[in-house]
Scaffold this active site. Structure first.
Site: not given
Ligand code: NAI
Length: 500
Positions: A119, A158, A296, A303, A306
């Site tokens: 984040p 990312t 919109s 994303c 950020k």
């Molecule tokens: P999220 O917050 O839904 O999931 C991240 C997970 O990682 C959480 O459940 C957290 O508890 C876990 N976590 C954090 N540190 C940890 C550790 N040391 N050991 C084990 N688990 C750990 O985030 P999300 O949306 O999945 O995004 C993840 C990455 O992907 C970010 O960098 C985001 O920018 C990128 N991204 C997200 C997209 C989206 O549509 N949400 C699309 C493309 C990329």
């Protein structure tokens, strides 16, 4: 143990400029076990699809959050995505596992995806702009601490350009003797709401690696995994830094298109032009294309904002203030669109919202997801509350607890009580609209379309004059006006059909 196999392919060193991965065989390992750190919106669906399409690979998704893992192992998955449940149910317990046993999964894996949250920083240097890499660092340290054999470590999160370098230093300084690490960048391009479709048929898969024999071999190993279902020519290899930056660039360009059409929507409202018609006309130009040109109330999601702010920070760090300012304006236009929309609601409702009931339809940042991060609805409701309005809210997928969490000011203990005095969560769009002065469409859920909701029924129960503010351009204005509604639509003005 992973074996050396001669098949697979990686673009040759002297031809590596974003070329399809289909030309050269180099020796590389076959991936048999994958660990994904982070069971979130990206890690969960991405690795579920990998398991679904790669029956010979065992995929374990780990997270520190026990409740999230329990939900992944239950009938009530922690995130909503069309098609996700079918994929998970088909392979869970066969070659897809969810666990909080991070250590075992890291130890056993040939390849580890780091798919943790990144984040925007909330304090310290780069506050409000830079990505907080604390979770990436802690996951990387965890890998270094427990790994006893060679691993391919893949940045799925990312991250800012050159994060792989920091990961390399951490792994080199803390890794156990005998354990060697190759680092790849493999950014994820899925869009929430269509994640499974995007993952099953991606436009491209991007793999960034160092241009060394080890780096290219690691890229070939990962490419083989994707080749289980993605055509080889769509698996693109490039240098690490290009790959990291490509993800930020893709999101910045997509968001910039939305801000551009939103800027044009303001001109449309002031002149009588119709933004949908303008968007259609310009989108027919093959150099421009029709996608991401829908005006919109503004983009949301975890994303876009950020990643652009991250790019702004990167540009400033590189002493490129004009570049930083250019991208910053994309976010500023998004904020301005929400303020402008709020002002339109206020001025139409006779310049006061005090005590008026506003039916807000939709709280997710877009349709077909329960995700609310950076949702325009959160900002709009905040503005409506400042005007002393009463808000009746309905969303088909977002949980109540999430709504209260998003609406209460973090760190202000009595704020939730104040929110609850002004906001009611309703079980349906009809319940929200009952006695309302205005219906405000914040999310483009299909069930809010005039082909699905009975707007005559809604009109009958509302205060008159009954207003509809279509923040997503999903309603047939003429049809609703025929019922009796005063309809205000983004990018369209009431002076459209006159010379006045
Ligand atoms: P999220 O917050 O839904 O999931 C991240 C997970 O990682 C959480 O459940 C957290 O508890 C876990 N976590 C954090 N540190 C940890 C550790 N040391 N050991 C084990 N688990 C750990 O985030 P999300 O949306 O999945 O995004 C993840 C990455 O992907 C970010 O960098 C985001 O920018 C990128 N991204 C997200 C997209 C989206 O549509 N949400 C699309 C493309 C990329």
């Amino acid at each position: 143990m992973a074996s050396e196999i001669p098949s697979g392919a990686v673009t040759p060193a002297n031809e590596r400029l974003s070329r399809p991965l289909d030309s050269i065989d180099i020796p590389h390992k076959a991936i048999k076990k994958i660990c994904c750190i982070g069971a979130g919106y990206v890690g969960g669906p991405t690795c579920a699809v990998i398991a679904y399409r790669s029956p010979n690979v065992i995929v374990t998704i780990v997270d520190l959050n026990q409740a999230r893992i329990d939900a992944w192992n239950s009938d009530n998955l922690p995130i909503y995505e069309p098609g996700l449940e079918e994929v998970v149910k088909a392979v869970r317990g066969k070659n897809l596992f969810f666990t909080t046993d991070v250590d075992t999964s890291i130890k056993e894996a040939d390849l580890i995806f780091v798919s943790v949250n990144t984040p925007t920083k909330k304090s310290g240097v780069g506050k409000g702009y830079a990505a907080d890499l604390g979770w990436v660092e802690s996951a990387t340290r965890h890998i270094a601490k427990v790994a006893t054999s060679d691993k391919i470590v893949v940045e799925k999160s990312t991250v800012p350009c050159r994060t792989a370098q920091s990961m390399r230093k951490i792994l080199d300084a803390n890794g156990k003797p005998g354990a060697r690490f190759d680092i790849l960048s493999n950014p994820e391009f899925l869009a929430e709401g269509t994640a499974i479709r995007d993952l099953l048929a991606p436009d491209r898969v991007l793999i960034g690696s160092l241009d060394t024999p080890d780096g290219r071999a690691a890229a070939a190993s990962l490419a083989d995994v994707y080749a289980n279902w993605v055509p080889r020519k769509q698996v693109i290899t490039m240098n690490l830094w290009s790959s990291e930056l490509s993800k930020l660039a893709a999101n910045a360009l997509l968001a910039q298109r939305i801000s551009s059409i939103n800027a044009l929507s303001a001109i449309c409202e002031a002149t009588g032009a119709d933004v949908d018609e303008v968007s259609y006309a310009v989108g027919l130009d093959s150099r421009i294309g029709p996608k991401f040109l829908k005006a919109s109330v503004g983009f949301g999601g975890s994303c876009f904002q950020k990643d652009i702010l991250n790019l702004v920070y990167l540009s400033e760090s590189l002493h490129l203030p004009d570049v930083a300012e250019y991208w910053r304006q994309v976010v500023e236009m998004n904020e301005s669109q929400k303020r402008r929309f709020t002002q339109r609601v206020i001025s139409n409702l006779f310049n006061t919202l005090t005590g008026k009931r506003l039916a807000v339809l939709g709280f997710a940042f877009k349709k077909d997801t329960g995700d609310t991060r950076e949702s325009a609805a959160i900002t709009l409701i905040k503005y409506f509350r400042q005007e002393q309005a009463k808000i009746a809210l309905y969303d088909p997928k977002v949980e109540e607890a999430q709504i209260w969490y998003d609406l209460a000011e973090p760190g202000v203990p009595d704020d939730l009580a104040a929110v609850k005095k002004q906001v009611t969560i309703c079980p349906s769009a009809y319940a929200a609209a009952e006695g309302a002065d205005a219906v405000i469409i914040c999310t483009e859920w299909d069930e809010f379309r005039d082909t699905q909701l009975d707007y005559e029924k809604i009109y009958a129960t509302m205060n008159k004059p009954a207003f509809i503010f279509d923040g997503r351009l999903i309603l047939n204005q003429k049809k609703l006006e025929a019922i009796g509604f005063k309809v205000e639509t983004i990018g369209r003005s009431r002076i459209a059909d006159s010379y006045e």
